[in-house]
Design a protein around this motif. Structure first.
Motif, mmCIF file in Angstrom:
data_model
loop_
_atom_site.group_PDB
_atom_site.id
_atom_site.type_symbol
_atom_site.label_atom_id
_atom_site.label_comp_id
_atom_site.label_asym_id
_atom_site.label_seq_id
_atom_site.Cartn_x
_atom_site.Cartn_y
_atom_site.Cartn_z
ATOM 1 N N MET A 13 52.067 53.983 58.710
ATOM 2 C CA MET A 13 52.100 55.045 57.691
ATOM 3 C C MET A 13 52.975 54.690 56.497
ATOM 4 S SD MET A 13 52.244 58.713 59.499
ATOM 5 C CE MET A 13 50.767 59.522 60.073
ATOM 6 N N PHE A 14 54.022 53.887 56.757
ATOM 7 C CA PHE A 14 54.977 53.610 55.684
ATOM 8 C C PHE A 14 54.531 52.490 54.754
ATOM 9 C CE2 PHE A 14 57.276 55.230 59.383
ATOM 10 C CZ PHE A 14 57.702 56.434 58.838
ATOM 11 N N ARG A 15 53.551 51.699 55.184
ATOM 12 C CA ARG A 15 53.201 50.530 54.378
ATOM 13 C C ARG A 15 51.713 50.436 54.028
ATOM 14 N NH1 ARG A 15 57.521 48.122 52.807
ATOM 15 N NH2 ARG A 15 59.219 48.193 54.290
ATOM 16 N N LEU A 16 50.842 50.894 54.957
ATOM 17 C CA LEU A 16 49.415 50.567 54.813
ATOM 18 C C LEU A 16 48.668 51.502 53.867
ATOM 19 C CD1 LEU A 16 48.477 49.863 58.527
ATOM 20 C CD2 LEU A 16 49.191 48.245 56.780
ATOM 21 N N SER A 17 47.583 50.966 53.304
ATOM 22 C CA SER A 17 46.666 51.830 52.561
ATOM 23 C C SER A 17 45.805 52.570 53.590
ATOM 24 C CB SER A 17 45.769 50.966 51.667
ATOM 25 O OG SER A 17 44.921 50.189 52.479
ATOM 26 N N GLY A 18 45.106 53.606 53.126
ATOM 27 C CA GLY A 18 44.247 54.375 54.022
ATOM 28 C C GLY A 18 43.188 53.492 54.662
ATOM 29 N N ALA A 19 42.578 52.603 53.839
ATOM 30 C CA ALA A 19 41.484 51.754 54.346
ATOM 31 C C ALA A 19 42.003 50.816 55.431
ATOM 32 C CB ALA A 19 40.885 50.958 53.196
ATOM 33 N N ALA A 20 43.177 50.212 55.184
ATOM 34 C CA ALA A 20 43.741 49.284 56.178
ATOM 35 C C ALA A 20 44.070 50.041 57.463
ATOM 36 C CB ALA A 20 44.995 48.622 55.622
ATOM 37 N N ALA A 21 44.563 51.278 57.309
ATOM 38 C CA ALA A 21 44.917 52.075 58.497
ATOM 39 C C ALA A 21 43.660 52.401 59.306
ATOM 40 C CB ALA A 21 45.632 53.349 58.073
ATOM 41 N N VAL A 22 42.552 52.712 58.604
ATOM 42 C CA VAL A 22 41.299 53.023 59.308
ATOM 43 C C VAL A 22 40.818 51.784 60.070
ATOM 44 C CG1 VAL A 22 38.843 53.548 58.950
ATOM 45 C CG2 VAL A 22 40.594 54.895 57.780
ATOM 46 N N ARG A 23 40.873 50.626 59.399
ATOM 47 C CA ARG A 23 40.439 49.382 60.074
ATOM 48 C C ARG A 23 41.273 49.142 61.330
ATOM 49 N NH1 ARG A 23 39.789 47.383 54.816
ATOM 50 N NH2 ARG A 23 41.858 46.457 54.808
ATOM 51 N N LEU A 24 42.587 49.327 61.201
ATOM 52 C CA LEU A 24 43.466 49.088 62.354
ATOM 53 C C LEU A 24 43.214 50.096 63.478
ATOM 54 C CD1 LEU A 24 46.945 48.078 60.924
ATOM 55 C CD2 LEU A 24 45.478 46.770 62.427
ATOM 56 N N ALA A 25 42.912 51.344 63.069
ATOM 57 C CA ALA A 25 42.644 52.376 64.082
ATOM 58 C C ALA A 25 41.405 52.000 64.889
ATOM 59 C CB ALA A 25 42.457 53.728 63.408
ATOM 60 N N TRP A 26 40.347 51.537 64.187
ATOM 61 C CA TRP A 26 39.117 51.147 64.905
ATOM 62 C C TRP A 26 39.371 49.930 65.782
ATOM 63 C CZ3 TRP A 26 36.334 54.957 65.617
ATOM 64 C CH2 TRP A 26 35.942 55.843 64.602
ATOM 65 N N LEU A 27 40.133 48.982 65.267
ATOM 66 C CA LEU A 27 40.438 47.776 66.049
ATOM 67 C C LEU A 27 41.231 48.166 67.305
ATOM 68 C CD1 LEU A 27 40.355 44.644 66.178
ATOM 69 C CD2 LEU A 27 42.584 44.650 65.056
#
Ligand SMILES: Nc1nc2c(ncn2[C@@H]2O[C@H](COP(=O)(O)OP(=O)(O)OP(=O)(O)O)[C@@H](O)[C@H]2O)c(=O)[nH]1
Length: 364
Positions: free
Chosen positions: A119-133
């Motif tokens: 939450m402190f560093r990532l963009s929304g898109a990167a966070a979504v990718r990481l969530a799916w991974l």
């Protein structure tokens, strides 16, 4: 205690901040590893496998701490190594799922916590990718658990855990996106504020016509030089400079021509100065030259050079080229003399320079 903190975090402020954040994350995740190790031990999973998982997970955490603390990560595009850390931590959490038996639900809050760090560093898109991974890795681990230990693992429970992850992981990613937008907006506002502050400072310290420092700022620079001198610092000199017969320029060529002469003079006079010298507009066609760390001899040399440079100056006004000249009164700082007294001496010297025929420097 301070020595330990210095050793753990380093001394350089940016590195220290990053290393302290990393140390917090490392300690938190080491705690999570201990919890999962406990869960895996209780579940009766093969001891060798549990210890291999534990050692690898702790090793990965210490490696990330080492990469950040050593400053190595500062050479990368993302010095906090957020993405690789989340990927590795999620892989470790997923691997703990089949090992933890009845305590496997413990993996879910830990996986969520790992995503929260983004939450402190990532963009929304990167966070979504990481969530799916993360979800994919956990799903794989769940499938493995069902496949390898079909009798020990209750499928309905695993499905419940999976649904929980399916809802909460993307939820965290969406919240991360929102926080990222807020961070972006805040950064923009801070930049705008800094620009506005710089502009206000510019307006408060600069003369609008010539771009030189204005009288107010010159006063504060004089105060500083005077204070330094009082504390035993090196001497400084002040010269009051006044353009000769400037009224004629205004009278014969108009006010705009007068302004052009003032600007041309300011630009030309400032050219030969050191960065520690200050030329300011004192008012009207009068300028103040502050020469810090300079004695009378040095100041006379500066003013001579300025006289020579200004003598070459030709200011185009309509069809004509106007010449500019100036007179100056020079005063060197004296111990125990007040600043107003020193400026009064410089003013008297300027008066004498005018009276003695202009185009000269008089020192007192
Ligand atoms: N164009 C212009 N003129 C200014 C400005 N500030 C002051 N002046 C003019 O500068 C002139 C100053 O003239 P004086 O101090 O009387 O004398 P001088 O003609 O320079 O003669 P000496 O100083 O005795 O050599 C006046 O005409 C002011 O109106 C300015 O910002 N722009």
């Amino acid at each position: 205690m301070k020595r330990l903190a210095d050793a753990l975090l380093g001394l350089e402020p940016k590195l220290r901040l990053r290393a302290s954040q990393q140390l917090f994350a490392t300690l938190l995740f080491l705690g999570c590893i201990l919890i999962l190790h406990y869960a895996a031990t209780l579940s009766g999973a093969p001891r060798g496998l549990v210890w291999a998982w534990t050692v690898l997970s702790i090793g990965a955490q210490l490696l990330f701490y080492g990469l950040v603390r050593s400053g190595w990560s500062a050479r990368t595009a993302e010095p906090s190594l957020t993405v690789p850390q989340i990927v590795v931590a999620q892989a470790a959490a997923a691997a703990a799922y089949p090992l933890s038996g009845p305590l496997s639900p413990l993996v879910l809050p830990i996986s969520m916590l790992i995503l929260v760090f983004g939450m402190f560093r990532l963009s929304g898109a990167a966070a979504v990718r990481l969530a799916w991974l993360s979800l994919a890795m956990l799903s794989g681990a769940m499938a493995l658990a069902v496949w390898v230990w079909p009798r020990d693992v209750a499928l309905p429970l695993v499905i419940g855990h999976w649904m929980m992850a399916l809802v909460t992981f993307p939820g965290v990613a969406i919240l991360t996106g929102r926080i990222s937008t807020m961070r972006h907006r805040l950064r923009e506002q801070r930049e705008q504020l800094n620009q506005a502050l710089a502009r206000i400072e510019e307006l408060a310290t600069r003369d609008a016509l010539t771009g030189l420092y204005n009288r107010r700022h010159a006063q504060s620079l004089l105060e500083q030089a005077w204070q330094r001198r009082q504390r035993g610092g090196s001497p400084f000199c002040v010269a009051l400079i006044d353009l000769d017969h400037f009224k004629r320029v205004n009278d014969y060529h108009g006010h705009a021509a007068g302004d052009a002469v003032l600007c041309a003079f300011a630009h030309c006079a400032e050219q030969g100065l050191r960065t520690t010298d200050t030329l300011a507009r004192w008012g009207g066609e009068e300028f103040l030259l502050l020469l810090d760390h300079t004695d009378t001899f040095g100041a006379l040399q500066v003013l001579e050079r300025m006289q020579a440079a200004v003598a070459q100056l030709l200011v185009p006004v309509g069809e004509e080229l106007l010449r500019v000249g100036f007179s100056a009164g020079l005063a060197a700082s004296q111990p125990d003399e007040t600043l107003p007294k020193m400026l009064e001496r410089a003013d008297q010297a300027l008066y004498r320079a005018k009276a003695e025929g202009r185009g000269r420097v008089v020192r007192v």
